[in-house]
Scaffold this motif. Structure first.
Motif, mmCIF file in Angstrom:
data_model
loop_
_atom_site.group_PDB
_atom_site.id
_atom_site.type_symbol
_atom_site.label_atom_id
_atom_site.label_comp_id
_atom_site.label_asym_id
_atom_site.label_seq_id
_atom_site.Cartn_x
_atom_site.Cartn_y
_atom_site.Cartn_z
ATOM 1 N N ASP A 149 -1.692 -6.170 -9.742
ATOM 2 C CA ASP A 149 -0.852 -7.144 -9.063
ATOM 3 C C ASP A 149 -1.669 -8.351 -8.611
ATOM 4 N N ILE A 150 -2.844 -8.105 -8.053
ATOM 5 C CA ILE A 150 -3.697 -9.191 -7.560
ATOM 6 C C ILE A 150 -4.134 -10.090 -8.713
ATOM 7 N N ARG B 189 -1.151 -12.169 -10.111
ATOM 8 C CA ARG B 189 -0.670 -13.259 -9.252
ATOM 9 C C ARG B 189 -1.676 -14.415 -9.194
ATOM 10 N N ALA C 78 -12.273 -10.191 -5.102
ATOM 11 C CA ALA C 78 -11.389 -9.028 -5.191
ATOM 12 C C ALA C 78 -11.984 -7.890 -6.025
ATOM 13 N N SER D 60 -4.707 -3.619 -7.898
ATOM 14 C CA SER D 60 -5.587 -4.428 -8.740
ATOM 15 C C SER D 60 -4.811 -5.264 -9.752
ATOM 16 N N ASN E 127 7.361 -6.374 -9.709
ATOM 17 C CA ASN E 127 6.712 -5.061 -9.622
ATOM 18 C C ASN E 127 7.700 -3.954 -9.974
ATOM 19 N N MET F 282 0.854 -1.193 0.000
ATOM 20 C CA MET F 282 0.000 0.000 0.000
ATOM 21 C C MET F 282 0.883 1.235 0.000
ATOM 22 N N THR G 88 2.602 -0.972 -7.727
ATOM 23 C CA THR G 88 3.060 -1.493 -6.449
ATOM 24 C C THR G 88 2.346 -2.806 -6.100
ATOM 25 N N PRO G 89 2.955 -3.631 -5.265
ATOM 26 C CA PRO G 89 2.300 -4.867 -4.829
ATOM 27 C C PRO G 89 0.983 -4.587 -4.117
ATOM 28 N N GLY G 90 0.013 -5.470 -4.314
ATOM 29 C CA GLY G 90 -1.260 -5.355 -3.610
ATOM 30 C C GLY G 90 -2.325 -4.591 -4.344
#
Length: 339
Positions: free
Chosen positions: A63-64, A67, A304, A61, A85, A1, A57-59
């Motif tokens: 990225d989710i 993964r 999600a 939309s 990332n 975040m 950045t990780p976390g």
């Protein structure tokens, strides 16, 4: 975040630059069908780890989604897949890395509409012809969330409030040129109201200021803000999809709320360096399209705030071309420019 940072308040200003991207996007679409390399060259693919660049950045939309999909894709290809990332400059840092990568099927880019929007707003170190579409992975429809203390209960109330208070309504986004920025600008255009755009560096400070009433509204996926709606700390006025969201049937679509034709949202898709062998692109598109149909993947997507997509490379290329034209028109009409 992302860490909270001071928001950058800016009015929509006249844009002296006009971008003609038809030729470049046609070249990118042609690359989708004419990528160099033969089936023979791709026979032993993949024989080493595959890198997926996520330019955020990780976390987030993208990225989710990435993964969830790549966790399933690795075993299918019998190869390690590394998600890397590379955030920065509204996704252009990671996009530039992918554009310069070898077109050998071992580097891909996972991206949002910001990829195509950037060409209309910035001078970039790469062009649409440097990357070629592979497949759309997911749709990311948006909800219209407003601060709890804003004296409105419906979209009609919001429009009426904005007309009576033209200098008070603000809308947030995670950056200038983001899809949330352009969705807010499109809402202002279609509603014939005036709003001030507030650009943030990430989603965390947006939520903080929305909960604190320091910004009026945001178009955002369901995942994080909806929990605060359940706590009566935010309000969800409408949904930008064609049909109501499965788990929130009480929230009307924007069309039902009084804006005919207002069906929009974000999406996540995969790109490859231009001239990546077409058999590899076809294999990736086919495998991912099958993955997003799997019940457990669909459930993870819904949880999600995503809808599974899939389809052909040609369908994804057509979506990108259509959205490029749509965003270009919004930028033009709203006189959006960036520094």
């Amino acid at each position: 975040m992302a860490h909270a940072s001071k928001p950058q308040h800016r009015r929509l200003a006249a844009n002296p630059r006009r971008h003609t991207l038809k030729t470049l996007f046609c070249a990118a679409l042609a690359a989708a069908g004419l990528a160099a390399g033969s089936a023979q060259a791709a026979d032993d693919w993949p024989n080493k780890p595959i890198k997926i660049i996520v330019p955020y950045t990780p976390g987030g939309s993208t990225d989710i989604v990435t993964r969830i999909v790549m966790e399933k894709l690795g075993p299918r290809l019998k190869q390690t897949i590394v998600v890397e990332n590379r955030p920065g400059a509204n996704s252009s840092v990671g996009s530039a890395m992918a554009a310069k990568a070898e077109p050998d099927g071992y580097t891909f880019l996972s991206m949002l509409p910001a990829y195509i929007i950037n060409f209309h707003l910035y001078k970039l170190a790469y062009s649409p012809a440097d990357l070629t579409p592979v497949v759309q992975m997911a749709d990311l429809p948006l909800f219209l969330f407003v601060a709890e203390d804003l004296p409105v209960k419906t979209v009609a109330d919001l429009v009426a409030y904005a007309r009576k208070n033209p200098d008070k309504l603000t809308y947030a986004s995670s950056g200038n040129g983001s899809s949330a920025h352009l969705t807010g600008a499109d809402f202002a255009l279609q509603s014939k109201i005036t709003m001030t755009h507030v650009a943030y560096k990430g989603s965390a400070p947006i939520l903080t200021d929305l909960l604190g009433g320091r910004v009026s509204m945001v178009f955002d996926p369901i995942l994080v803000p909806m929990q605060y709606v359940k706590q009566n700390r935010l309000k969800a006025l409408a949904f930008t999809g064609k049909e109501r969201w499965p788990t929130e049937p009480g929230i009307p679509t924007m069309e039902e709320a009084g804006l005919p034709g207002f069906v929009t949202g974000s999406w996540a898709g995969l790109m490859a360096p231009a001239n990546t062998p077409k058999p590899i692109i076809d294999r990736m598109a086919r495998e991912i399209s099958e993955i997003v149909k799997e019940p457990d993947v669909r459930q993870k997507f819904l949880d999600a705030g995503f809808l599974p997509a899939g389809g052909t490379t040609e369908q994804f290329a057509a979506l990108m071309k259509k959205d490029s034209a749509r965003y270009a028109e919004i930028i033009k009409q709203a006189h959006i420019t960036v520094n």
